[in-house]
Design a protein around this motif. Structure first.
Motif, mmCIF file in Angstrom:
data_model
loop_
_atom_site.group_PDB
_atom_site.id
_atom_site.type_symbol
_atom_site.label_atom_id
_atom_site.label_comp_id
_atom_site.label_asym_id
_atom_site.label_seq_id
_atom_site.Cartn_x
_atom_site.Cartn_y
_atom_site.Cartn_z
ATOM 1 N N GLY A 1 0.554 -1.213 0.446
ATOM 2 C CA GLY A 1 -0.122 0.235 0.368
ATOM 3 C C GLY A 1 0.990 1.142 -0.280
ATOM 4 O O GLY A 1 0.627 2.507 -0.375
ATOM 5 N N SER A 2 1.766 1.044 0.621
ATOM 6 C CA SER A 2 2.909 2.220 0.841
ATOM 7 C C SER A 2 3.146 3.306 -0.843
ATOM 8 O O SER A 2 3.510 3.918 -0.830
ATOM 9 C CB SER A 2 4.301 2.035 1.512
ATOM 10 O OG SER A 2 3.482 1.687 2.693
ATOM 11 N N THR B 1 0.033 4.972 -1.069
ATOM 12 C CA THR B 1 0.659 6.146 -1.219
ATOM 13 C C THR B 1 1.598 7.234 -1.510
ATOM 14 O O THR B 1 1.289 7.915 -1.303
ATOM 15 C CB THR B 1 0.889 6.240 0.462
ATOM 16 O OG1 THR B 1 -0.122 4.695 1.301
ATOM 17 C CG2 THR B 1 0.509 7.477 1.711
ATOM 18 N N TYR C 1 0.385 8.495 -4.937
ATOM 19 C CA TYR C 1 -0.598 9.235 -4.507
ATOM 20 C C TYR C 1 0.272 11.113 -4.247
ATOM 21 O O TYR C 1 -0.351 11.980 -4.946
ATOM 22 C CB TYR C 1 -1.248 8.946 -3.432
ATOM 23 C CG TYR C 1 -2.781 10.467 -2.955
ATOM 24 C CD1 TYR C 1 -4.191 10.310 -4.019
ATOM 25 C CD2 TYR C 1 -2.867 11.199 -2.039
ATOM 26 C CE1 TYR C 1 -5.045 11.347 -3.463
ATOM 27 C CE2 TYR C 1 -3.543 12.049 -2.353
ATOM 28 C CZ TYR C 1 -4.263 12.422 -2.744
ATOM 29 O OH TYR C 1 -5.312 13.063 -2.728
ATOM 30 N N TYR C 2 0.793 11.022 -2.734
ATOM 31 C CA TYR C 2 1.730 11.975 -2.472
ATOM 32 C C TYR C 2 2.638 12.761 -3.757
ATOM 33 O O TYR C 2 3.019 14.243 -3.177
ATOM 34 C CB TYR C 2 2.060 12.750 -1.653
ATOM 35 C CG TYR C 2 0.138 12.404 -0.670
ATOM 36 C CD1 TYR C 2 0.158 13.064 -0.508
ATOM 37 C CD2 TYR C 2 0.565 10.890 0.046
ATOM 38 C CE1 TYR C 2 -1.098 13.233 0.806
ATOM 39 C CE2 TYR C 2 -0.887 10.654 0.531
ATOM 40 C CZ TYR C 2 -1.393 12.110 0.929
ATOM 41 O OH TYR C 2 -2.530 11.883 2.047
#
Lengths: 167, 185
Positions: B79-80, B83, B86-87
């Motif tokens: 999942g990282s 993340t 996304y950022y």
């Protein structure tokens, strides 16, 4: 409920980064925390898991920045290794706000019942320092948490019951 | 090409402005022995190096943060990657060394070969990505772009199994953190 203007402004004054996984007990609080796009002195990163939020916070702590993590107590089950093999092993300070699910208000939510019962012994077995965040003396609790995490270079947990950071 | 050969090839590219987060096991040991010290050598924390790198990158926009992770570690904290995508911190670089094995624990197979990395990385709409089989010429052609392209960059390298016998990292993790924190005095 804590005055969220004051609470978030305290966080902006004292922290550099916020990360976590939401809980309905944080609903109003999180609507006050600026998103990444906003011009705010703090960075807010939403995480996919609670241990990821801890890792992001540790990235901040490793560069002398102060980080706050938020999660439901169900997430405590996900952060055992992040605490024992990262935060505590490397002796780094972070503050963790944990919503206290599984108390009598959650009678209709059996998914929280078991962690609710073992919440304190679970925190105790991880040697975590913890106390409650209350509406009345929240600033004292937060200030004490910051002092302890900085002086001991360790994680501190504040338990957040229903109605403290949400309606 | 083996993982430690890729890591030692980074020597010429890493300077004072670089912060490295290495994943537990052989990779941290190799980064400790081959690259400038001190860096963030994770010992446990399986699945967490990208999260740590993301926090470092967001808090230190003037530095370049490179996360070096194996495939087993990547899968545990998958999942990282999402993340990070996304950022999209402009200064975060993720190097995945993929031998399809939990090599540190004895070579047990991982499930990484189920991923088509080129298609997966393309789907993230990030600034730079490549999925390649590691060799000297591949490194010569790609390392510089990977490290210097502005943006979130991910380089996935298929490597051969194999390691050099290296001494354990002599610093206790408390010392690792203390030494690294001194870079921010």
């Amino acid at each position: 409920m804590i005055n969220l203007d004051e609470f978030v402004s305290f966080i902006e004054d004292n922290f550099d980064l916020v990360s976590g996984v939401p809980c309905s007990y944080f609903k109003e609080f999180l609507s006050y925390i600026p998103s990444q796009e906003d011009k705010s002195p703090i960075k807010h990163l939403s995480a996919t898991r609670e241990d990821e939020a801890i890792a992001i916070a540790i990235g901040a702590a490793l560069s002398k920045k102060r980080a706050l993590v938020y999660m439901q107590n169900s997430g405590l089950g996900n952060i055992g290794d992040a605490l024992t093999s990262l935060v505590q092993l490397y002796k780094l300070p972070i503050l963790i706000l944990v919503s206290y699910r599984g108390l009598k208000e959650d009678n209709d939510f059996p998914e929280h019942s078991i962690m609710g019962k073992i919440n304190n012994s679970f925190l105790g077995s991880l040697n975590l320092l913890y106390w409650d965040l209350n509406e009345k003396d929240w600033e004292v609790s937060m200030q004490k948490a910051i002092t302890v995490m900085d002086e001991q270079s360790s994680p501190v947990v504040l338990m957040v019951k229903k109605g403290v950071l949400s309606q | 090409m083996k993982g430690y050969e890729v890591i030692s090839s980074l020597q010429d590219h890493i300077g004072e402005n670089d912060l490295i987060v290495s994943s537990n096991g052989n990779i941290s040991r190799e980064v400790y022995h081959y690259l400038a010290k001190p860096q963030v050598y994770l010992r446990g924390s399986m699945g967490l190096p990208i999260g740590v790198g993301l926090g470092l990158a967001v808090m230190n926009p003037e530095k370049r943060v490179t996360v070096i992770t194996g495939d087993g570690n990547l899968l545990m904290g998958f999942g990282s990657v999402i993340t990070a995508a996304y950022y999209k911190p402009h200064n975060l670089k993720i190097l995945i060394l993929d031998n399809s094995q939990y090599f540190t624990t004895g070579g047990q197979q991982t499930v990484s070969s189920a991923i088509n990395f080129s298609k997966f990385l393309e789907s993230l709409n990030i600034d730079y990505f490549q999925s390649l089989k590691a060799s000297q010429s591949i490194l010569d052609d790609n390392l510089e772009n990977f490290l210097t392209t502005q943006g979130l960059n991910i380089l996935h390298l298929i490597i051969e199994e194999g390691k050099r016998e290296l001494a354990n990292i002599p610093w206790h993790p408390i010392k690792i953190a203390e030494n690294f924190l001194q870079r921010f005095d």
